[in-house]
Design an enzyme around this catalytic site. Sequence first.
Site, PDB file in Angstrom:
ATOM      1  N   SER A 263       3.485   3.273   5.140  1.00 18.93           N
ATOM      2  CA  SER A 263       4.890   3.637   5.119  1.00 18.93           C
ATOM      3  C   SER A 263       5.578   3.219   6.404  1.00 18.93           C
ATOM      4  O   SER A 263       5.020   3.351   7.499  1.00 18.93           O
ATOM      5  CB  SER A 263       5.056   5.135   4.861  1.00 18.93           C
ATOM      6  OG  SER A 263       5.307   5.803   6.067  1.00 18.93           O
ATOM      7  N   LYS A 264       6.758   2.684   6.202  1.00 20.39           N
ATOM      8  CA  LYS A 264       7.554   2.215   7.339  1.00 20.39           C
ATOM      9  C   LYS A 264       7.841   3.388   8.280  1.00 20.39           C
ATOM     10  O   LYS A 264       7.829   3.240   9.487  1.00 20.39           O
ATOM     11  CB  LYS A 264       8.852   1.623   6.789  1.00 20.39           C
ATOM     12  CG  LYS A 264       9.812   1.116   7.828  1.00 20.39           C
ATOM     13  CD  LYS A 264       9.457  -0.275   8.280  1.00 20.39           C
ATOM     14  CE  LYS A 264      10.476  -0.825   9.254  1.00 20.39           C
ATOM     15  NZ  LYS A 264       9.978  -2.002   9.954  1.00 20.39           N
TER      16      LYS A 264
END
Length: 497
Positions: A263-264
């Site tokens: 996840s960013k």
Amino acid sequence: MDMTWFDEMESRIPKGEVRTRFAPSPTGYMHVGNLRTALYTWLIARNQGGRFLLRIEDTDQGRLVEGAAEMIYRTMAECGLTHDEGPDVGGPVGPYIQSERRGTYGQYAKLLVERGGAYYCFCKKSEEAEETEEKGVHKHHCSCPHLSAQEAEAKIDAGEPYVIRQKIPAEGTTTFHDASFGDITVENAELDEQILLKSDGLPTYNFANVIDDHLMGITHVVRGSEYLSSAPKYNLLYESFGWEIPTYIHCSPVMRDQHNKMSKRHGDPSYEDLKAQGYLTEAILNYVALLGWSPRGVDSQREFFTLEELTRAFDLSGISKSPAIFDLEKLKYFNANYLRAMAPKDFYQAALPYLQSAISSPSIDLSLVAPLVQPRCDTFLDIAPQVDFFDALPTYSNELYVHKKMKTTLENSLEALQLTRPILAELTDWTYESIHTALVELAQKLELKNGRIMWPVRTALSGKAVTPGGAVEFCQILGKEETLRRIDLGIAQLSAS
Ligand code: GLU
């Protein structure tokens, strides 16, 4: 309902070829999972001599991010994932941007109501509720499905806002087939009567993907496994329309560790981040291809594939159901191998921006520096810290002159520099060969091992314990004047100790 328009739409659908699509939503960056989906989808089309489409899914207007679509085009082009049809190149079943197909979805939603697969729903709901429902947070139940066609029409004519919802059979089960997950059967009672067409006239993803995949003649749908639970509802839509269901290939998520998806928000890199971290596109693609797919047969032990080789080797049966873990160290290993395998002139071209930002002195020939670092970096970001000394000699400790294996001490290093200085000063022909010969001859004359001369010179010129290349390369690259200046500094520094 007049079917002429629908017949015309049907007649445009290309038949008899494999057609796949990458259908990103322009909502941000290209994460690794997206890139993998794009790659697999492209590989299926290319492997089968089919066509690859790019479709921009921008119906969720609230989530659009400016510049995201351009980033998608740029990434695809950079990766060599060329598309045959798409917003920028056109094609027989355009437009390829969903917001430009608004009218089409409305028509098909009405057709579906006629065919009994959907109903008008007039329940008052806030937009927020529409969103939570779309995410499957709660299920919808109301009496709108029981309205007669005339009652619904009257409400529409009176200007009442409405959405169109999918009608799910109250009983029974729905089965769908996925190429890697096999047959999956669900109870219809578990399925939500989701919104297909929103009150603003735009479709939800759940509807648009089915309409577009059909009208664009898509034969294979590759997407993330987060859509797996919705797939039965898509099947019911296909069935209501009487359309052929494409081959589904749902891919398990790319994980950052055993338990968490990449996840960013947690700092996991996107494709663009990896580029900025000095990774090569080819290495990223090669590694990403193996995140959830493994080669079979003769290639089963193989790790390194060009895009062309992947195209030949790729097959659906190699796609895995289990989640893949993204391992930056493994990517580094791929990248290092790709860097080493590059033709020297290609490496120089690719490394040039990194060399330029590390070395600003115009007298340094960067094409001579490139071969020194090529075998010594895992990513392009490893270049700068290795070559910074060309620009400016760092302050260094005399201890660096002392090397057990080379048998150098502070005293004999000072001597070596003092003896080397006049020999280099007299050298008129400043080439690698002449410098090398001069230093080796000096060592021979003194009956010393080369290292006794080379080590002190290398140290005086670099001021570092570890360097790419050695004394002769540094003399050549730094030039005569700077070489002599640094040797003088070394002599002064050693004399003072
Ligand atoms: N727009 C969807 C996404 O970006 C596409 C899913 C699909 O390929 O059907 O996740």
